[in-house]
Design a protein around this motif. Structure first.
Motif, PDB file in Angstrom:
ATOM      1  N   ALA A  77      67.471  58.145  38.228  1.00  0.00           N
ATOM      2  CA  ALA A  77      67.711  59.413  37.530  1.00  0.00           C
ATOM      3  C   ALA A  77      68.504  59.156  36.246  1.00  0.00           C
ATOM      4  O   ALA A  77      68.196  59.710  35.189  1.00  0.00           O
ATOM      5  N   ALA A  78      69.516  58.285  36.328  1.00  0.00           N
ATOM      6  CA  ALA A  78      70.339  57.977  35.156  1.00  0.00           C
ATOM      7  C   ALA A  78      69.502  57.260  34.089  1.00  0.00           C
ATOM      8  O   ALA A  78      69.611  57.552  32.896  1.00  0.00           O
ATOM      9  N   GLY A  79      68.656  56.336  34.529  1.00  0.00           N
ATOM     10  CA  GLY A  79      67.782  55.605  33.606  1.00  0.00           C
ATOM     11  C   GLY A  79      66.821  56.547  32.897  1.00  0.00           C
ATOM     12  O   GLY A  79      66.640  56.469  31.679  1.00  0.00           O
ATOM     13  N   ARG A  80      66.222  57.449  33.651  1.00  0.00           N
ATOM     14  CA  ARG A  80      65.279  58.411  33.076  1.00  0.00           C
ATOM     15  C   ARG A  80      65.979  59.291  32.037  1.00  0.00           C
ATOM     16  O   ARG A  80      65.425  59.604  30.995  1.00  0.00           O
ATOM     17  N   PHE A  81      67.220  59.654  32.359  1.00  0.00           N
ATOM     18  CA  PHE A  81      68.026  60.464  31.449  1.00  0.00           C
ATOM     19  C   PHE A  81      68.303  59.702  30.143  1.00  0.00           C
ATOM     20  O   PHE A  81      68.154  60.242  29.051  1.00  0.00           O
ATOM     21  N   LEU A  82      68.679  58.428  30.262  1.00  0.00           N
ATOM     22  CA  LEU A  82      69.006  57.625  29.082  1.00  0.00           C
ATOM     23  C   LEU A  82      67.770  57.320  28.235  1.00  0.00           C
ATOM     24  O   LEU A  82      67.827  57.287  27.012  1.00  0.00           O
ATOM     25  N   LEU A  83      66.654  57.109  28.892  1.00  0.00           N
ATOM     26  CA  LEU A  83      65.415  56.774  28.193  1.00  0.00           C
ATOM     27  C   LEU A  83      64.906  57.984  27.403  1.00  0.00           C
ATOM     28  O   LEU A  83      64.298  57.823  26.338  1.00  0.00           O
ATOM     29  N   SER A  84      65.168  59.188  27.911  1.00  0.00           N
ATOM     30  CA  SER A  84      64.849  60.459  27.226  1.00  0.00           C
ATOM     31  C   SER A  84      63.456  60.505  26.600  1.00  0.00           C
ATOM     32  O   SER A  84      63.319  60.696  25.403  1.00  0.00           O
ATOM     33  N   GLN A  85      62.438  60.310  27.425  1.00  0.00           N
ATOM     34  CA  GLN A  85      61.076  60.293  26.902  1.00  0.00           C
ATOM     35  C   GLN A  85      60.337  61.583  27.200  1.00  0.00           C
ATOM     36  O   GLN A  85      60.609  62.242  28.195  1.00  0.00           O
ATOM     37  N   ASP A  86      59.352  61.874  26.351  1.00  0.00           N
ATOM     38  CA  ASP A  86      58.356  62.866  26.747  1.00  0.00           C
ATOM     39  C   ASP A  86      57.317  62.097  27.548  1.00  0.00           C
ATOM     40  O   ASP A  86      56.640  61.227  27.018  1.00  0.00           O
ATOM     41  N   GLU A  87      57.217  62.391  28.824  1.00  0.00           N
ATOM     42  CA  GLU A  87      56.273  61.645  29.660  1.00  0.00           C
ATOM     43  C   GLU A  87      54.934  62.392  29.683  1.00  0.00           C
ATOM     44  O   GLU A  87      54.900  63.589  29.897  1.00  0.00           O
ATOM     45  N   ASP A  88      53.839  61.650  29.475  1.00  0.00           N
ATOM     46  CA  ASP A  88      52.517  62.285  29.499  1.00  0.00           C
ATOM     47  C   ASP A  88      52.138  62.705  30.906  1.00  0.00           C
ATOM     48  O   ASP A  88      51.442  63.685  31.113  1.00  0.00           O
ATOM     49  N   ASN A  89      52.561  61.921  31.881  1.00  0.00           N
ATOM     50  CA  ASN A  89      52.204  62.222  33.261  1.00  0.00           C
ATOM     51  C   ASN A  89      53.447  62.122  34.144  1.00  0.00           C
ATOM     52  O   ASN A  89      53.681  61.119  34.813  1.00  0.00           O
ATOM     53  N   GLU A  90      54.233  63.180  34.110  1.00  0.00           N
ATOM     54  CA  GLU A  90      55.514  63.170  34.836  1.00  0.00           C
ATOM     55  C   GLU A  90      55.341  62.937  36.324  1.00  0.00           C
ATOM     56  O   GLU A  90      56.135  62.271  36.965  1.00  0.00           O
ATOM     57  N   SER A  91      54.274  63.517  36.872  1.00  0.00           N
ATOM     58  CA  SER A  91      54.076  63.423  38.311  1.00  0.00           C
ATOM     59  C   SER A  91      53.815  61.975  38.750  1.00  0.00           C
ATOM     60  O   SER A  91      54.295  61.542  39.798  1.00  0.00           O
ATOM     61  N   ALA A  92      53.074  61.228  37.921  1.00  0.00           N
ATOM     62  CA  ALA A  92      52.820  59.823  38.254  1.00  0.00           C
ATOM     63  C   ALA A  92      54.115  59.016  38.151  1.00  0.00           C
ATOM     64  O   ALA A  92      54.365  58.117  38.964  1.00  0.00           O
ATOM     65  N   VAL A  93      54.956  59.364  37.182  1.00  0.00           N
ATOM     66  CA  VAL A  93      56.255  58.687  37.062  1.00  0.00           C
ATOM     67  C   VAL A  93      57.114  59.022  38.291  1.00  0.00           C
ATOM     68  O   VAL A  93      57.718  58.135  38.900  1.00  0.00           O
ATOM     69  N   ASP A  94      57.133  60.302  38.673  1.00  0.00           N
ATOM     70  CA  ASP A  94      57.872  60.718  39.880  1.00  0.00           C
ATOM     71  C   ASP A  94      57.455  59.866  41.080  1.00  0.00           C
ATOM     72  O   ASP A  94      58.289  59.399  41.852  1.00  0.00           O
ATOM     73  N   GLN A  95      56.139  59.715  41.220  1.00  0.00           N
ATOM     74  CA  GLN A  95      55.609  59.014  42.394  1.00  0.00           C
ATOM     75  C   GLN A  95      56.040  57.553  42.443  1.00  0.00           C
ATOM     76  O   GLN A  95      56.409  57.035  43.489  1.00  0.00           O
ATOM     77  N   TRP A  96      56.048  56.878  41.286  1.00  0.00           N
ATOM     78  CA  TRP A  96      56.504  55.483  41.279  1.00  0.00           C
ATOM     79  C   TRP A  96      58.008  55.386  41.533  1.00  0.00           C
ATOM     80  O   TRP A  96      58.470  54.450  42.187  1.00  0.00           O
ATOM     81  N   LEU A  97      58.772  56.363  41.038  1.00  0.00           N
ATOM     82  CA  LEU A  97      60.219  56.327  41.288  1.00  0.00           C
ATOM     83  C   LEU A  97      60.508  56.615  42.771  1.00  0.00           C
ATOM     84  O   LEU A  97      61.402  56.007  43.372  1.00  0.00           O
ATOM     85  N   ASP A  98      59.729  57.519  43.361  1.00  0.00           N
ATOM     86  CA  ASP A  98      59.842  57.775  44.800  1.00  0.00           C
ATOM     87  C   ASP A  98      59.610  56.484  45.593  1.00  0.00           C
ATOM     88  O   ASP A  98      60.366  56.145  46.494  1.00  0.00           O
ATOM     89  N   TRP A  99      58.557  55.775  45.227  1.00  0.00           N
ATOM     90  CA  TRP A  99      58.196  54.540  45.937  1.00  0.00           C
ATOM     91  C   TRP A  99      59.250  53.461  45.711  1.00  0.00           C
ATOM     92  O   TRP A  99      59.673  52.778  46.645  1.00  0.00           O
ATOM     93  N   GLU A 100      59.709  53.349  44.473  1.00  0.00           N
ATOM     94  CA  GLU A 100      60.706  52.330  44.147  1.00  0.00           C
ATOM     95  C   GLU A 100      61.997  52.559  44.946  1.00  0.00           C
ATOM     96  O   GLU A 100      62.553  51.625  45.527  1.00  0.00           O
TER      97      GLU A 100
END
Lengths: 228, 174
Positions: A62-85
């Motif tokens: 969550a902290a990394g995502r906050f610092l990276l501050s990106q507009d993600e094209d596919n947020e749900s796919a990013v969510d899914q990889w972070l869930d798995w990680e």
């Protein structure tokens, strides 16, 4: 923003890489592996990002995502990889590393758990340069940081580069990125396996799924028993 | 503690969107939802997807700072709350949540988010089984829970849990 970390903590890579790519200035506060930072948590888990006084992010993803501050094209796919990680990969990798750091030898069953997950990642990365879309996202940063000690340093998982060539290609290409190189040099200061060992043995082990952990005890006391 | 599938079903009912049957994948029992727009895996992934489908983006957080807080507590639910075995660990969690809520109405300070919904359903049975003494001990958590259950769309068909308005025990609790 303040970033609290102990020396040699591989999870801190997630925050440093993100801050560098996201062009955020973080003030690194070095603390001991056993220090408590977040007042409302009983755990001494590090790193912690203090976004402003008394507002803490204790999840590295969550902290990394906050610092990276990106507009993600596919947020749900990013969510899914972070869930798995966070739910599968990190607990498995940490268990393998902590057992190795404690006993100085590889626990085959723990190594096998990690390899099963790497196999999955190898399939998912086929034909791709980054895990989601065409650019580096927090998903790449989180996965790469957690895999770093399996690829480099004292606790490498032998044969990974050969057995998981797709992951290896992706890992190596990200390793050339200046933000990733800079983060490694800040956290590991050369080849500092002593600091890493201290961090692995002092930091709390992430919990495993309950049924799984009954078969596969990974708590600190049990790991230490193997050493005796 | 409610199962992850039940928690997702309750939130889906609250949002007024369909989620179908939740299955579990792998040794870590990762929740899986199969829908028209594809398969989604992971508690955070599924909840955020449902909130987007219901066009309730504000539940996910309206800026990066809020989004990070939502992501963090949903991860805490999966990786910490769900994986605690002993009663001692559950008490530890209740204590942590209680301290966190001591200066907040909801997890995102002043408005309901996915965190409140997820933790309300996850902790319902645990809170229901607390004695009045414990409810007083976890004063801030109890206040938060009581606030949440005032909404019929959140509470749904569950029984109302009673909290005492007067202080029952003095001295040792603080």
């Amino acid at each position: 923003m303040k970033l609290y970390t102990d020396p040699g903590n591989f999870q801190t890579l997630k925050l440093l890489i993100s801050a560098e790519i996201g062009k955020k200035t973080v003030d690194i506060q070095e603390v001991k592996s056993e220090d408590h930072v977040v007042p409302y948590l009983s755990s001494n888990k590090l790193p912690v990002l203090e976004v402003y006084p008394n507002k803490y992010l204790f999840s590295c993803n969550a902290a990394g995502r906050f610092l990276l501050s990106q507009d993600e094209d596919n947020e749900s796919a990013v969510d899914q990889w972070l869930d798995w990680e966070s739910a599968c990969l990190y607990p498995s990798v940490f268990s393998y590393l902590a057992a190795y750091a404690n006993s100085n030898k590889v626990d085959n069953e723990l190594a096998q758990n990690v390899k099963t997950l790497l196999k999955h990642l190898d399939n998912e990365l086929k034909g791709k340069e980054t895990i989601v879309g065409d650019n580096i996202t927090i998903a790449d940063v989180a996965l790469w940081s957690t895999l770093y000690p399996l690829w480099k340093g004292k606790f490498v998982l032998k044969g990974c580069d050969n057995d998981f060539q797709v992951v290896n290609g992706w890992f190596t290409s990200l390793s050339d990125h200046p933000a990733f190189q800079k983060a490694v040099s800040v956290i590991f200061k050369g080849d500092d396996s002593v600091a890493m060992k201290t961090s692995l043995t002092q930091q709390p082990a992430p919990l495993r799924h309950i049924e799984d952990s009954k078969k596969q005890p990974v708590q600190k006391q049990q790991v230490q028993k193997q050493t005796n | 503690m409610a199962t992850t599938g039940d928690t997702i079903q309750s939130i889906s009912a609250y949002l007024g969107v369909k989620c179908g049957k939740i299955t579990y994948d792998g040794p870590e029992k990762i929740p899986v939802m199969k829908g028209k727009t594809g398969t989604r895996k992971g508690f955070t992934t599924i909840l955020k997807h449902l909130a987007r489908a219901a066009e309730k983006q504000n539940l996910i957080g309206e800026n990066l700072g809020e989004k990070a807080v939502v992501d963090q507590w949903l991860e805490f639910k999966t990786c910490y709350i769900d994986r605690c075995g002993a009663e001692k660990d559950t008490n530890q969690i209740l204590k942590e949540l209680n301290t966190y809520l001591s200066d907040k109405v909801y997890f995102l300070s002043h408005r309901v988010s996915l965190i409140d919904l997820a933790l309300y359903y996850t902790l319902y049975t645990t809170i229901k089984e607390l004695t009045f003494y414990d409810k007083q001990k976890y004063l801030h958590l109890s206040r938060w829970f009581n606030n949440m259950q005032q909404s019929n769309s959140i509470r749904q068909s569950s029984l109302y849990i009673t909290f005492s308005k007067t202080q029952l025990y003095s001295g040792s609790a603080h």
